[in-house]
Enzyme design. Structure first.
Site, PDB file in Angstrom:
ATOM      1  N   ASP A  50      36.679  38.446  36.649  1.00  0.00           N
ATOM      2  CA  ASP A  50      37.159  39.228  37.775  1.00  0.00           C
ATOM      3  C   ASP A  50      38.690  39.090  37.859  1.00  0.00           C
ATOM      4  O   ASP A  50      39.250  38.190  37.210  1.00  0.00           O
ATOM      5  CB  ASP A  50      36.443  38.634  39.005  1.00  0.00           C
ATOM      6  CG  ASP A  50      37.042  39.039  40.302  1.00  0.00           C
ATOM      7  OD1 ASP A  50      37.084  40.245  40.568  1.00  0.00           O
ATOM      8  OD2 ASP A  50      37.460  38.154  41.067  1.00  0.00           O
ATOM      9  N   PHE A  51      39.337  39.929  38.652  1.00  0.00           N
ATOM     10  CA  PHE A  51      40.805  39.826  38.746  1.00  0.00           C
ATOM     11  C   PHE A  51      41.242  39.046  39.995  1.00  0.00           C
ATOM     12  O   PHE A  51      41.577  37.872  39.917  1.00  0.00           O
ATOM     13  CB  PHE A  51      41.456  41.223  38.712  1.00  0.00           C
ATOM     14  CG  PHE A  51      42.952  41.144  38.700  1.00  0.00           C
ATOM     15  CD1 PHE A  51      43.626  40.624  37.599  1.00  0.00           C
ATOM     16  CD2 PHE A  51      43.706  41.554  39.794  1.00  0.00           C
ATOM     17  CE1 PHE A  51      45.020  40.511  37.590  1.00  0.00           C
ATOM     18  CE2 PHE A  51      45.097  41.458  39.786  1.00  0.00           C
ATOM     19  CZ  PHE A  51      45.746  40.935  38.690  1.00  0.00           C
ATOM     20  N   ASP A  52      41.179  39.693  41.189  1.00  0.00           N
ATOM     21  CA  ASP A  52      41.700  39.026  42.401  1.00  0.00           C
ATOM     22  C   ASP A  52      40.877  37.784  42.741  1.00  0.00           C
ATOM     23  O   ASP A  52      39.650  37.845  42.853  1.00  0.00           O
ATOM     24  CB  ASP A  52      41.672  40.003  43.579  1.00  0.00           C
ATOM     25  CG  ASP A  52      42.682  41.114  43.416  1.00  0.00           C
ATOM     26  OD1 ASP A  52      43.879  40.878  43.643  1.00  0.00           O
ATOM     27  OD2 ASP A  52      42.266  42.229  43.014  1.00  0.00           O
TER      28      ASP A  52
ATOM     29  N   ASP B 293      34.857  35.341  42.162  1.00  0.00           N
ATOM     30  CA  ASP B 293      35.147  34.527  43.349  1.00  0.00           C
ATOM     31  C   ASP B 293      34.603  35.121  44.634  1.00  0.00           C
ATOM     32  O   ASP B 293      34.686  34.489  45.687  1.00  0.00           O
ATOM     33  CB  ASP B 293      36.664  34.372  43.532  1.00  0.00           C
ATOM     34  CG  ASP B 293      37.296  35.671  44.016  1.00  0.00           C
ATOM     35  OD1 ASP B 293      37.066  36.715  43.372  1.00  0.00           O
ATOM     36  OD2 ASP B 293      37.963  35.655  45.067  1.00  0.00           O
TER      37      ASP B 293
HETATM   38  O1  LIG Z   1      37.050  42.613  42.059  1.00  0.00           O
HETATM   39  P1  LIG Z   1      38.365  41.985  42.363  1.00  0.00           P
HETATM   40  O2  LIG Z   1      39.308  42.011  41.199  1.00  0.00           O
HETATM   41  O3  LIG Z   1      38.227  40.600  42.923  1.00  0.00           O
HETATM   42  O4  LIG Z   1      39.020  42.890  43.510  1.00  0.00           O
HETATM   43  C1  LIG Z   1      38.460  42.828  44.827  1.00  0.00           C
HETATM   44  C2  LIG Z   1      39.473  43.282  45.851  1.00  0.00           C
HETATM   45  O5  LIG Z   1      40.633  42.507  45.623  1.00  0.00           O
HETATM   46  C3  LIG Z   1      41.803  42.820  46.378  1.00  0.00           C
HETATM   47  O6  LIG Z   1      41.669  42.238  47.659  1.00  0.00           O
HETATM   48  C4  LIG Z   1      41.659  40.840  47.633  1.00  0.00           C
HETATM   49  O7  LIG Z   1      42.886  40.348  47.078  1.00  0.00           O
HETATM   50  C5  LIG Z   1      44.055  40.674  47.867  1.00  0.00           C
HETATM   51  C6  LIG Z   1      45.277  40.185  47.092  1.00  0.00           C
HETATM   52  O8  LIG Z   1      45.200  38.812  46.859  1.00  0.00           O
HETATM   53  C7  LIG Z   1      43.927  40.057  49.255  1.00  0.00           C
HETATM   54  O9  LIG Z   1      45.054  40.372  50.039  1.00  0.00           O
HETATM   55  C8  LIG Z   1      42.649  40.557  49.931  1.00  0.00           C
HETATM   56  O10 LIG Z   1      42.456  39.902  51.180  1.00  0.00           O
HETATM   57  C9  LIG Z   1      41.441  40.287  49.025  1.00  0.00           C
HETATM   58  O11 LIG Z   1      40.251  40.857  49.576  1.00  0.00           O
HETATM   59  C10 LIG Z   1      42.089  44.293  46.437  1.00  0.00           C
HETATM   60  O12 LIG Z   1      43.081  44.551  47.391  1.00  0.00           O
HETATM   61  C11 LIG Z   1      40.875  45.138  46.679  1.00  0.00           C
HETATM   62  O13 LIG Z   1      41.191  46.506  46.469  1.00  0.00           O
HETATM   63  C12 LIG Z   1      39.810  44.749  45.664  1.00  0.00           C
HETATM   64  O14 LIG Z   1      38.656  45.558  45.844  1.00  0.00           O
END
Ligand SMILES: O=P(O)(O)OC[C@H]1O[C@H](O[C@H]2O[C@H](CO)[C@@H](O)[C@H](O)[C@H]2O)[C@H](O)[C@@H](O)[C@@H]1O
Length: 289
Positions: free
Chosen positions: A42-44, A228
């Site tokens: 996964d990324f974020d 995560d």
């Molecule tokens: O599937 P992922 O790569 O984990 O992406 C899921 C969402 O991630 C992002 O939001 C999350 O990360 C942000 C930056 O660290 C944070 O501010 C936020 O609270 C988190 O939920 C992204 O902005 C979403 O579009 C993704 O869907």
């Protein structure tokens, strides 16, 4: 697929050792035949640390290097993310990296695909409900004091309502769940909950579907998946199903902020820094094979 490997000792530090027999089997299979393994992350929150502004999220120091080093030893490497594929590629810094020539980024939970080999994104037609929901959101969010500070992330094929910067992020998140689910349903969309984010997106795909299809496409004989957040639960379920079909798998959780995922993991590491340590350790061991 062949018979399931047995749990066996392996040369990883204790804090990078899976806690479950199934996870140890997955790790053993990966180290036994890394060239047949799929590594999907996964990324974020997994490759990138969580920050208040999603635009500012970047790959953790050493993450791209760790992926590139591992790529030369494993069968396939993918990033599976809720982000638009192009945004993950840009913020991750994945394009043009020596060693990542075969990387695939599956964006929007698998609806989009970017291939490092071509540098292009393929995607289905846009869902008309997203445009309609997007048009309603500003007035909708303005009306309730608890939601003050919640803001909309424009994602193209989806819209996400973030509450991390609201005065009371958790209360805003919880009180938005039902109204946003109703708004989404009116437009044929679903709500994808995440870490202080509620995303309105088209149905029909999730990270589990995307991961299973990628395992089939690559012919991987084992899989490691690291995530995560709640959006990663579907990928975990896919790995659990693959295990029942004779494909060993290792489920890694980056941090433990989301118990629904961490409690299901074979291995919980210390956030993106722990993911980088794990990928680096795997690459070093696989390189000796
Ligand atoms: O599937 P992922 O790569 O984990 O992406 C899921 C969402 O991630 C992002 O939001 C999350 O990360 C942000 C930056 O660290 C944070 O501010 C936020 O609270 C988190 O939920 C992204 O902005 C979403 O579009 C993704 O869907």
């Amino acid at each position: 697929m062949g018979s399931q490997p047995q749990s066996q000792p392996h040369p990883l530090p204790v804090d990078l050792t899976p806690a479950t027999p199934a996870g140890r089997d997955g790790l053993a299979a990966l180290l036994d035949a890394p060239d047949r393994a799929l590594i999907a992350v996964d990324f974020d929150g997994t490759l990138a640390d969580i920050v208040p502004d999603p635009e500012q999220a970047r790959a953790h120091p050493g993450a791209v290097e760790a992926l590139a080093a591992l790529a030369s030893h494993v069968g396939a490497l993918a990033v599976i993310t809720g982000r638009p594929a192009a945004v993950a590629v840009r913020n991750g810094g994945f394009a043009g990296v020596p060693g990542l020539g075969h990387l695939v980024v599956l964006g929007h939970y698998g609806a989009e695909r970017w291939d490092a080999g071509t540098g292009t994104v393929s995607a289905p037609d846009a869902h008309p409900g997203v445009e309609a929901a997007r048009a309603e959101l500003p007035g909708f969010l303005d009306g309730v004091e608890t939601w003050r500070g919640a803001w909309v992330e424009e994602k193209g094929r989806a819209v996400a309502v973030h509450t991390r910067r609201a005065a009371d992020p958790v209360t805003a998140f919880e009180s938005l769940r039902v109204p946003l689910a109703e708004l989404a349903a009116r437009h044929g969309l679903i709500v994808e909950p995440g870490r202080l984010v509620l995303e309105l997106r088209p149905p029909g795909i999730d990270k589990g579907v995307a991961l299973t299809e990628h395992v089939r496409e690559t012919g991987a004989s084992c899989v490691l998946y690291a995530g995560d957040d709640l959006g990663d639960v579907a990928a975990y379920a896919a790995v659990e199903k693959l295990r029942t079909e004779g494909v060993p798998g290792l489920l890694v959780c980056s941090g433990n902020e989301v118990p629904a995922l961490a409690d299901r993991a074979d291995l919980v590491v210390e956030g993106p820094s722990g993911v980088v340590r794990l990928l680096t350790a795997l690459s070093s061991i696989a390189g000796r094979a």
